[in-house]
Design a protein around this motif. Structure first.
Motif, PDB file in Angstrom:
ATOM      1  N   LEU A 107       0.827  -1.207   0.000  1.00  0.00           N
ATOM      2  CA  LEU A 107       0.000   0.000   0.000  1.00  0.00           C
ATOM      3  C   LEU A 107       0.863   1.259   0.000  1.00  0.00           C
ATOM      4  O   LEU A 107       0.493   2.281  -0.575  1.00  0.00           O
ATOM      5  N   GLN A 158     -10.130  -2.832  -0.899  1.00  0.00           N
ATOM      6  CA  GLN A 158     -10.811  -1.871  -0.024  1.00  0.00           C
ATOM      7  C   GLN A 158      -9.867  -0.731   0.379  1.00  0.00           C
ATOM      8  O   GLN A 158     -10.235   0.443   0.343  1.00  0.00           O
ATOM      9  N   ASP A 159      -8.627  -1.095   0.750  1.00  0.00           N
ATOM     10  CA  ASP A 159      -7.648  -0.063   1.131  1.00  0.00           C
ATOM     11  C   ASP A 159      -7.332   0.843  -0.057  1.00  0.00           C
ATOM     12  O   ASP A 159      -7.155   2.052   0.095  1.00  0.00           O
ATOM     13  N   ASP A 209     -10.195   3.209  -0.554  1.00  0.00           N
ATOM     14  CA  ASP A 209     -10.246   4.229   0.510  1.00  0.00           C
ATOM     15  C   ASP A 209      -9.137   5.273   0.325  1.00  0.00           C
ATOM     16  O   ASP A 209      -9.379   6.478   0.456  1.00  0.00           O
TER      17      ASP A 209
END
Ligand code: 7TS
Length: 406
Positions: A154, A184-185, A188
């Motif tokens: 990430l 999902q990360d 977001d």
């Protein structure tokens, strides 16, 4: 409820076939899945009782066919928890869904200096459309690198995000490594900067619960034929606000509102993106496939698949001279591997002669295979109709392949 694999297998006539006189062991489900009777019957029933063109006739058959098609749209929306059925666009497949968005962005939303982010493990279908969109507009393609396990970090993604980023397009599950990406990360992080995210769900929607409302993604693309439905039908889910912004992808019948020789105004969504007579049989077949899966129970299917995946991974890892490609912690359904000193095509050809269908090659992800510096891989991809016995036969067959080459 526990999945009864023998009962399930009876629903798929093709699985009863023999290949070179041996029972078919079909382990190429990432390429396409087999079709249950329920899907084939729904298509035959459609042609026997409803066939006519949709959205344009005022006779009963046409009204009923239109009704069946729009009910299918609702069914598909509810399967992925899309809040509004008009956010479901019918396409030919994942590839066309992604092209629709990429060309839409290239037409009106990308400018020189803008950036598009994808990852290093994308299928060509989520790479080439963006590469071409960038070429057309002078935007730049940015690639999230992979760590040694075949997962993205990430931190690397965060470093690529900037005020120049216009869209992030990323696979949910890799068709080569089976990696489940932290979508999902990603969503977001991108949304914190107001950047939209497209998810290529071609390898995810049949193996994981998908809730586009919860994910909050702006686009989600998948193919009917990889989720036990017919070929030639695909889905693009898009948030209404984005679908309003993107110009039509193709022009002609059905997508128009008013046409004169001078000018055309376009229909509302979803019809604005559905030029020409749609693949009605495909749409009905896809809805029947989703009904079939829900009838068996998605939870039982996913649980069975997870256990079978672990079993196959364990058995393959224990085989001598096997190198598993991709070691991400979160993985599903797909296992790529190589036998030492044996070309993946040779392994694939010999397995085929033993009745075992796998895929070998670059799996339409050439840049990833180049990055890994491999000649390709042998890929086993699982479905809930596969069994532990089939995995055992695969392992014995691989042992034979090794013996032949020694
Ligand atoms: N994206 C991913 C992640 C895929 O795996 C595929 C097809 C596509 C997009 C394109 O889907 P289509 O239905 O439009 O063709 N993947 C494969 C495969 O792995 N082997 O054959 C097709």
């Amino acid at each position: 409820m526990k999945l009864d694999v023998n009962a399930v297998r009876n629903d798929f006539p093709i699985l009863q076939q023999k290949i070179y006189g041996k029972p078919l062991i079909y382990l190429d489900n990432a390429a396409t899945t087999q079709k249950p009777n329920a899907v084939m019957q729904a298509i035959v029933r459609y042609y026997e009782t409803l066939n006519s063109n949709v959205h344009r006739g005022n006779h009963l058959l046409s009204i009923q066919a239109t009704d069946a098609m729009e009910r299918a749209r609702n069914r598909i929306a509810s399967f992925i928890h899309a809040p509004h059925p008009e956010e479901i666009i019918f396409t030919r497949g994942t590839t066309e869904s992604i092209n629709l968005v990429a060309q839409g962005f290239a037409s009106s939303l990308l400018q020189p200096g803008d950036e598009v982010i994808i990852s290093a493990l994308e299928h060509h279908s989520n790479l080439v459309p963006w590469q071409q969109a960038c070429l057309r507009t002078g935007a730049q393609l940015k690639i999230i690198p992979l760590d040694e396990s075949g997962q993205i970090r990430l931190g690397d993604f965060r470093n690529l995000l900037s005020e120049k980023t216009r869209i992030v397009a990323i696979a949910h599950v890799s068709n080569v490594l089976g990696t489940i990406l932290p979508v999902q990360d990603i969503i977001d992080l991108a949304h914190r900067r107001g950047i939209p995210v497209l998810i290529d769900g071609a390898q995810a929607v049949q193996h994981l619960p998908i809730d586009v409302s919860q994910l909050g993604c702006d686009f989600y693309a998948f193919s009917g034929h990889k989720i036990y439905g017919p070929t030639g039908i695909g889905i693009l889910y898009g948030k209404g606000s984005w679908l309003e912004k993107i110009p039509p992808f193709q022009f002609g019948g059905e997508m128009i509102e008013i046409v004169s020789f001078e000018k055309t105004t376009f229909n509302e969504i979803p019809f604005k993106f559905e030029a020409g007579t749609p693949n009605v049989e495909g749409i009905i077949g896809l809805a029947a496939a989703l009904d079939y899966l829900c009838q068996i129970g998605l939870e039982s299917i996913f649980k069975y698949e997870t256990e079978l995946f672990e079993y196959a991974l364990h058995k393959l890892s224990r085989l001598d001279d096997v190198r598993i490609i991709g070691r991400a912690k979160d993985r599903c359904s797909v296992i790529s591997f190589l036998l030492d000193h044996i070309h993946p095509y040779d392994t694939g050809t010999l397995l085929d002669q033993m009745g075992i269908a796998v895929r070998s090659g670059n799996h339409c992800a050439q840049p990833l295979i180049d990055l890994l510096n491999l000649p390709g891989t042998v890929r086993v991809s699982l479905s809930f109709y596969n069994t532990r016995e089939e995995i055992d036969i695969l392992i014995t067959a691989l042992q034979k392949v090794k013996d032949i080459f020694q």
